[in-house]
Design a protein around this motif. Sequence first.
Motif, PDB file in Angstrom:
ATOM      1  N   VAL A 108       0.838  -1.205   0.000  1.00 32.09           N
ATOM      2  CA  VAL A 108       0.000   0.000   0.000  1.00 32.09           C
ATOM      3  C   VAL A 108       0.872   1.254   0.000  1.00 32.09           C
ATOM      4  O   VAL A 108       0.619   2.217  -0.737  1.00 32.09           O
ATOM      5  CB  VAL A 108      -0.956  -0.006   1.211  1.00 32.09           C
ATOM      6  CG1 VAL A 108      -1.626   1.351   1.395  1.00 32.09           C
ATOM      7  CG2 VAL A 108      -2.015  -1.092   1.053  1.00 32.09           C
ATOM      8  N   MET A 109       1.930   1.249   0.809  1.00 29.99           N
ATOM      9  CA  MET A 109       2.826   2.401   0.881  1.00 29.99           C
ATOM     10  C   MET A 109       3.607   2.597  -0.419  1.00 29.99           C
ATOM     11  O   MET A 109       3.781   3.719  -0.901  1.00 29.99           O
ATOM     12  CB  MET A 109       3.796   2.249   2.054  1.00 29.99           C
ATOM     13  CG  MET A 109       3.155   2.369   3.416  1.00 29.99           C
ATOM     14  SD  MET A 109       4.388   2.517   4.735  1.00 29.99           S
ATOM     15  CE  MET A 109       5.024   4.168   4.466  1.00 29.99           C
ATOM     16  N   VAL A 110       4.091   1.483  -0.999  1.00 27.81           N
ATOM     17  CA  VAL A 110       4.844   1.560  -2.253  1.00 27.81           C
ATOM     18  C   VAL A 110       3.949   2.089  -3.365  1.00 27.81           C
ATOM     19  O   VAL A 110       4.387   2.906  -4.190  1.00 27.81           O
ATOM     20  CB  VAL A 110       5.427   0.182  -2.625  1.00 27.81           C
ATOM     21  CG1 VAL A 110       5.953   0.186  -4.058  1.00 27.81           C
ATOM     22  CG2 VAL A 110       6.544  -0.197  -1.667  1.00 27.81           C
ATOM     23  N   ALA A 111       2.686   1.638  -3.408  1.00 29.87           N
ATOM     24  CA  ALA A 111       1.754   2.087  -4.448  1.00 29.87           C
ATOM     25  C   ALA A 111       1.607   3.605  -4.420  1.00 29.87           C
ATOM     26  O   ALA A 111       1.685   4.273  -5.467  1.00 29.87           O
ATOM     27  CB  ALA A 111       0.392   1.419  -4.256  1.00 29.87           C
ATOM     28  N   PHE A 112       1.428   4.171  -3.239  1.00 27.57           N
ATOM     29  CA  PHE A 112       1.258   5.624  -3.118  1.00 27.57           C
ATOM     30  C   PHE A 112       2.545   6.356  -3.479  1.00 27.57           C
ATOM     31  O   PHE A 112       2.535   7.325  -4.254  1.00 27.57           O
ATOM     32  CB  PHE A 112       0.824   5.983  -1.699  1.00 27.57           C
ATOM     33  CG  PHE A 112       0.495   7.443  -1.513  1.00 27.57           C
ATOM     34  CD1 PHE A 112      -0.787   7.914  -1.747  1.00 27.57           C
ATOM     35  CD2 PHE A 112       1.461   8.351  -1.099  1.00 27.57           C
ATOM     36  CE1 PHE A 112      -1.099   9.258  -1.588  1.00 27.57           C
ATOM     37  CE2 PHE A 112       1.168   9.695  -0.936  1.00 27.57           C
ATOM     38  CZ  PHE A 112      -0.121  10.148  -1.181  1.00 27.57           C
ATOM     39  N   ALA A 113       3.679   5.887  -2.921  1.00 28.41           N
ATOM     40  CA  ALA A 113       4.949   6.591  -3.134  1.00 28.41           C
ATOM     41  C   ALA A 113       5.392   6.517  -4.590  1.00 28.41           C
ATOM     42  O   ALA A 113       5.870   7.512  -5.152  1.00 28.41           O
ATOM     43  CB  ALA A 113       6.025   5.998  -2.218  1.00 28.41           C
ATOM     44  N   ALA A 114       5.253   5.350  -5.229  1.00 26.70           N
ATOM     45  CA  ALA A 114       5.672   5.207  -6.625  1.00 26.70           C
ATOM     46  C   ALA A 114       4.808   6.062  -7.540  1.00 26.70           C
ATOM     47  O   ALA A 114       5.307   6.714  -8.470  1.00 26.70           O
ATOM     48  CB  ALA A 114       5.590   3.733  -7.037  1.00 26.70           C
ATOM     49  N   ALA A 115       3.496   6.066  -7.274  1.00 25.55           N
ATOM     50  CA  ALA A 115       2.584   6.889  -8.083  1.00 25.55           C
ATOM     51  C   ALA A 115       2.885   8.374  -7.900  1.00 25.55           C
ATOM     52  O   ALA A 115       2.850   9.149  -8.865  1.00 25.55           O
ATOM     53  CB  ALA A 115       1.139   6.587  -7.706  1.00 25.55           C
TER      54      ALA A 115
END
Length: 423
Positions: free
Chosen positions: A61-68
Motif C-alpha cells: 500500500v505504501m509503495v503504491a502511493f509513493a511510486a505513483a
Amino acid sequence: MSAPANLAVAAPAPRQPAMMFIMLTVLIDMISIGLIVPVLPMLVGRFTQSPAEQSQAYGAVMVAFAAAQFVGAPILGALSDRYGRRRVLLIGLLAVALNFFVTAMATSLAMLIAVRLVGGLMYSNIAVANAYVADITPPQDRAKNYGMLGAMFGLGFILGPVAGGLLGDRNVHLPFYAAGVLALLNWLYGYFVLPESLPVEKRHAFRWTSANPFSALMQLTQLKGVGSLIAVIGFSALAQYTLHSAWVLYNHFKFGWGPRENGWSLFAVGLMAVVVQGGLLRQMHKYIRVQKLALIGLVSSTLAYACYGLVPEGWMMYVVIAANLMGYAVNPTIQGMVSNAADARSQGRSMGAVSSVNSVAAVLGPMIGAPLMARVSHLPHGDWRIGMPFYFCALLQGLATVFAVRHFSNEHHHHAAPAHTAG
C-alpha cells in the motif's frame, strides 16, 4: 449611460497572494495526511490473515502511493507552470478528499491498493506549495518562508497523528472520514480564498522533459561541489522511510500498541523535530560548526535507530525520541550544505536532485521495511529481534556517517592544499 469613474475605481481588487494563505492550506493538508498514519496499518490488517501478511500488504500500500507520487508529482508540477498553481492545487486537494472517503469504504486489499495508487498520482500539494512560495517571495527571503512552510508541515504532523490515534482507537475508519472532511474544507478554503500566485505572462508551455521524474536523478553526476553529500542524503532518507514503514507495526507487534499509543509516539517525534528545526537549530549553528553538527547528528541518529530496536519496554521509546536531540538537525543541515556547495547556476539542479533522491527513498523504504517486518512478525512481544528493520536503519545511517566523514575530509584537504602550496 456609463458608470461613474469613481465606481469603477472602487471595485474590489483581487486578493494578493500571501504566505498566510498557503501556510494555512499546507497546515490543513498535513493534518489530514497525519490523521491516517497511526491507523492505515490496522485498516490493512482487516484484509489479511496473519501479522506477516499484514506487514507485506502494508508495504504494498505504501509503495503504491509513493511510486505513483514519484511519477505524478513532476507532471502536476509542470502543469502548474502552464495553468497556474491554484488550479492544480485545487485538483490535488479535491482528489485527496475523495481518496480518503473511498479508502475508508474499501472492501478488499486490491481496492485499497488501487485507491492509494490513484491518490499518489493526484497528490502534488507540497511540490505546488513550494512553487507557490517561490512565486511570491524574493530570493533573499525564500529560506525564511520555506522555514515557515516547514513549520506548518511539522505542526500538521504533530496534530494529525495524535488526533488520528484517538479517533482510530474508537473506530479504525473514523480518521479516514475525518481526514476526508478536513481535506474537503481545505478545498473549499482554496476555492473561495486562495489567490493565484503565477501571473499569466510568466506561465510557459507544458514540456514532458520538465515532467520526467528521472531527469534530476540523471543530472546527479553533473553536480559540482556536492560530492558524497548526495550519498549521505540518500542513505539517511532511505533509513528514515524504512523507519516510517515499520514504526506503527513494530510498536504493535513488540509492545501491543494500538492507534492511540502510536499516535502519541508520533506526536512526540513531530514535537521534537519542530523544537529542534524551528528554534534550537539556529542556536546550535552559533556554537557548533556545520560539519561537526552534521556528524554529531548522524552518530546520534544511528544510535537512536539501534536503540529503537533494542528497548524492551514501550515507554523507553520516548526516552530514545528525546535523547536523539541532535539527530533532528541532520536533514536541514545536510540539505543546507548541498545548497551552499553548489554554485549559483546549479542551485536548481541540486535541490531537484535532493528531492528526487528523497522520492526514490520513499519508494524503496517500504519495499525494504515491510519484508523485514514480516520476517520477524511471528516473534513474541518484547523480543529484541522484532527490531530488525531498525537495525537495518542503523546500518544505513552508519553508512551515511562514513560518507559524510569522507566528504568533510576531502573538503578539508582540498582547502588545505592551496595554503600548503603557498607556504
